[in-house]
Design a protein around this motif. Sequence first.
Motif, short mmCIF file in Angstrom:
data_model
loop_
_atom_site.label_atom_id
_atom_site.label_comp_id
_atom_site.label_asym_id
_atom_site.label_seq_id
_atom_site.Cartn_x
_atom_site.Cartn_y
_atom_site.Cartn_z
N CYS A 73 10.18 -2.94 -4.57
CA CYS A 73 9.44 -2.98 -3.31
C CYS A 73 9.13 -4.44 -2.98
N ARG A 75 6.96 -5.48 -0.90
CA ARG A 75 5.53 -5.68 -0.63
C ARG A 75 4.73 -5.76 -1.92
N SER A 76 5.01 -4.84 -2.84
CA SER A 76 4.22 -4.78 -4.06
C SER A 76 4.95 -5.34 -5.28
N GLY A 139 4.47 4.43 1.41
CA GLY A 139 3.04 4.40 1.15
C GLY A 139 2.47 3.02 0.95
N THR A 140 3.30 2.00 0.81
CA THR A 140 2.75 0.65 0.70
C THR A 140 2.49 0.13 2.11
N GLU A 141 1.40 -0.59 2.23
CA GLU A 141 1.01 -1.09 3.54
C GLU A 141 1.20 -2.59 3.61
N ALA A 142 1.50 -3.06 4.80
CA ALA A 142 1.67 -4.49 5.00
C ALA A 142 0.33 -5.20 4.83
N GLU A 144 -1.92 -7.84 6.08
CA GLU A 144 -2.13 -8.70 7.24
C GLU A 144 -3.51 -9.33 7.11
#
Length: 169
Positions: A73, A75-76, A139-142, A144
């Motif tokens: 991922c 993001r994570s 399910g991972t969110e950006a 910001e």
Amino acid sequence: MSPNVPEQLDAWRMVAARRRFDGSLPLSAMRRLEGSLVDTEGEVNYSLEFGRDDVLQVSYVELHVETALPLECQRSLARFLLPVKITQRLGLVRSEDEEAALPQDYEALLVPEDGMLKPADLIEDELVLAVPVVPMAPGTEAVESEWAATTEELDKVNPFAELARLKKQ
């Protein structure tokens, strides 16, 4: 490759016989896909069905591919499994000129002059196309956020301020 599927198949003989092959492949056998994966644990279940469209008289191979690709991922940075389920009908063509005559729901597959296809390569091609450009686990969110400048950064002299002052003179 599963023991009941040869490494190479004569596409035109398989179409004439309307053959179907089912099997599985380890992800570790897919060298071109390997660079996009976190690891090569797991396997790909597939079926290949050769035939000829009765109405349009187009020779085809229909692929059904199902697997879970281990990706990272973005993001994570955690490993996650991307479920992939592909059904693709490939119209078998002998030359690029025949490609335009294929129906809209067919993808063209240029068959070599000897008519031999490698099923593992067909499956790997579809999986390479299925890998997202930027993999993100569901399910991972950006993240910001606005990052405030530190006092050190604010106190730092702007080199362009001196140029602006010289320009005004």
